[in-house]
Design a protein around this motif. Structure first.
Motif, short mmCIF file in Angstrom:
data_model
loop_
_atom_site.label_atom_id
_atom_site.label_comp_id
_atom_site.label_asym_id
_atom_site.label_seq_id
_atom_site.Cartn_x
_atom_site.Cartn_y
_atom_site.Cartn_z
N THR A 193 38.78 51.62 41.53
CA THR A 193 39.58 50.43 41.84
C THR A 193 38.67 49.21 41.81
O THR A 193 37.47 49.33 41.68
N ALA A 194 39.29 48.06 41.94
CA ALA A 194 38.51 46.83 41.88
C ALA A 194 37.77 46.61 43.19
O ALA A 194 38.26 46.96 44.26
N ASP A 195 36.58 46.04 43.10
CA ASP A 195 35.83 45.71 44.31
C ASP A 195 36.34 44.43 44.94
O ASP A 195 36.31 44.26 46.15
N LYS A 196 36.75 43.52 44.08
CA LYS A 196 37.16 42.22 44.57
C LYS A 196 38.68 42.11 44.54
O LYS A 196 39.35 42.87 43.85
N GLY A 197 39.18 41.13 45.28
CA GLY A 197 40.62 40.97 45.38
C GLY A 197 41.21 40.09 44.30
O GLY A 197 40.59 39.86 43.27
N LEU A 198 42.40 39.61 44.57
CA LEU A 198 43.12 38.70 43.69
C LEU A 198 43.43 39.29 42.31
O LEU A 198 43.47 38.58 41.33
N CYS A 199 43.62 40.58 42.27
CA CYS A 199 44.03 41.15 41.00
C CYS A 199 44.93 42.34 41.26
O CYS A 199 44.90 43.33 40.58
N GLY A 200 45.74 42.24 42.28
CA GLY A 200 46.66 43.32 42.57
C GLY A 200 46.07 44.28 43.59
O GLY A 200 44.88 44.23 43.88
N GLY A 201 46.91 45.12 44.12
CA GLY A 201 46.47 46.05 45.16
C GLY A 201 45.57 47.12 44.59
O GLY A 201 45.58 47.40 43.42
N GLY A 202 44.81 47.71 45.44
CA GLY A 202 43.93 48.79 44.99
C GLY A 202 43.54 49.60 46.18
O GLY A 202 44.33 50.38 46.71
N ILE A 203 42.36 49.34 46.64
CA ILE A 203 41.78 50.11 47.73
C ILE A 203 42.61 49.98 49.01
O ILE A 203 42.65 50.89 49.82
#
Lengths: 265, 130
Positions: free
Chosen positions: A88-98
């Protein structure tokens, strides 16, 4: 009038936000280009490696050749426990993940932070090594990687790849593609297969990471683009509000003046 | 003239993709040559030099550090970890490629004999170009 000032302040704040989101979009676009290039170049290697591995696996499966016994090529009908790796992405602002895991109170066996935003062959190999060893030792019956892959500038594709045991469904026994039997020319085939297997798994992990970075940037670019557009819309409607309020104030003032003049007559 | 299709692929991209008359590969158990219609074979490569003989008889040398090669009747696919092609327009470019290749080899190999033998091979390939 207080109302006018409020609206003005709001307009300013929204247009500042717009500036930020636009800048972030530009940054993501630039990063996406680089990530996309990297993913494209690596895709070929990943595909070829998988092809070679699958071919070997299917030949082992079809001919039971050479008495090669490697758990990586075994067919496990009823897996009891598997490792599932989520990228998943480490950083935010690109949809949900972690956050999904946190909200649903799903317990993670292990979490690595900082790897998916800067994929690194060494670190990803280190990470996946444990899964490979667990698999070889028989502690687990499969390894899956789940990640968002890059498809094009506006779409991402969810991939669920089973990397262990090797998937042989694409190759059927007696396929015309296999003109001749596999011949592994090495003193000890096991060793060669073993190192090839490790490379295959490590590379798949690494590829999932870089593909996911490209997807992350494209998702962020999109999110920031729509945020910029929304801000633009908001400024527009706030402007209308501001003008209305201003007009109202002017009308009230005019009425006051006129009625004042009238009363002096 | 019959040719075979050769692909050399590294994680960072395609190094070689084209027709070749003959390929010499540094196999785990020694060097071996592959001509068109070679029987299927899969084996591991050790750090060394892949010599590709083109249709026009020129030879291109590519240094690799680790890899697996899959040979079948029509094509040869080499999956390698790192590769440097010894080629260039000018002497300085060739010298640069030479340095990179030597670095690639010395990073993976711990035996001095292996490094020396590969280095000698690279140097002679480079001299052929200059």
């Amino acid at each position: 009038m207080a109302n006018l000032k409020d609206i003005q302040r709001k307009i300013k704040s929204v247009s500042n936000t717009q500036k930020t989101t636009r800048a972030m979009k530009l940054v993501s676009t630039a990063k996406l280009r680089r990530a996309e290039e990297l993913a494209k170049r690596s895709r070929l290697f990943a595909e070829k490696t998988n092809q070679v591995i699958q071919q070997i696996a299917s030949q082992i499966e079809c001919y039971k050749s050479g008495g090669i016994e490697n758990r990586c090529f075994a067919q496990i009908d009823e897996p009891k426990m598997v490792d599932i790796i989520f990228v998943t992405a480490d950083k935010g602002l690109c949809g949900g993940g972690i956050e999904f895991f946190n909200y649903n109170e799903i317990e993670m066996l292990d979490t690595v932070i900082g790897l998916s935003s800067a994929p690194d062959m060494e670190r990803s190999s280190e990470f996946i090594e444990k899964s490979i060893n667990d698999y070889k030792d028989g502690k687990i019956d499969g390894v899956y990687i789940v990640y968002n892959g890059y498809k094009n500038m506006i779409t991402q594709e969810l991939h669920v790849n089973r990397i262990l045991p090797v998937d042989t469904t694409d190759y059927e026994c007696g396929d015309n593609n296999q003109k001749s039997m596999l011949e592994v020319e090495a003193e000890d085939q096991e060793k060669m297969l073993d190192s090839l297997m490790n490379k295959y798994v490590e590379y798949n992990m690494y590829y999932a990471l870089i593909d996911s970075v490209a997807a992350e940037h494209s998702a962020r670019m999109q999110a920031m683009d729509s945020a910029t557009n929304n801000a633009k819309e908001m400024v527009k409607s706030l402007n209308v509000q501001y003008n209305k309020a201003r007009q109202e104030a002017i009308t009230t003032e005019l009425i006051e003046i006129i009625s004042g003049v009238e009363s002096m007559k | 003239m019959e040719t075979l299709h050769l692909e050399i692929i590294t994680p960072s991209g395609l190094i070689f993709n084209g027709q070749a008359a003959e390929v010499t590969l540094p196999g785990e158990e020694g060097e071996f040559g592959v001509l068109p219609h070679h029987a299927s074979l899969t084996t591991q490569l050790q750090p060394g030099v892949i010599d590709v003989q083109m249709e026009d008889k020129t030879v291109q040398s590519i240094v690799v550090n680790w890899g697996v090669v899959q040979v079948d009747e029509e094509k040869v696919v080499c999956l390698v970890d790192g590769a440097v092609a010894i080629s260039g327009e000018s002497e300085s470019e060739i010298a640069k490629a030479l340095d990179e290749a030597k670095k690639l080899i010395s990073d993976v190999s711990d035996s001095n004999v292996a490094i020396a033998s590969v280095s000698a091979k690279i140097e002679s390939a480079a001299h052929g170009l200059m």
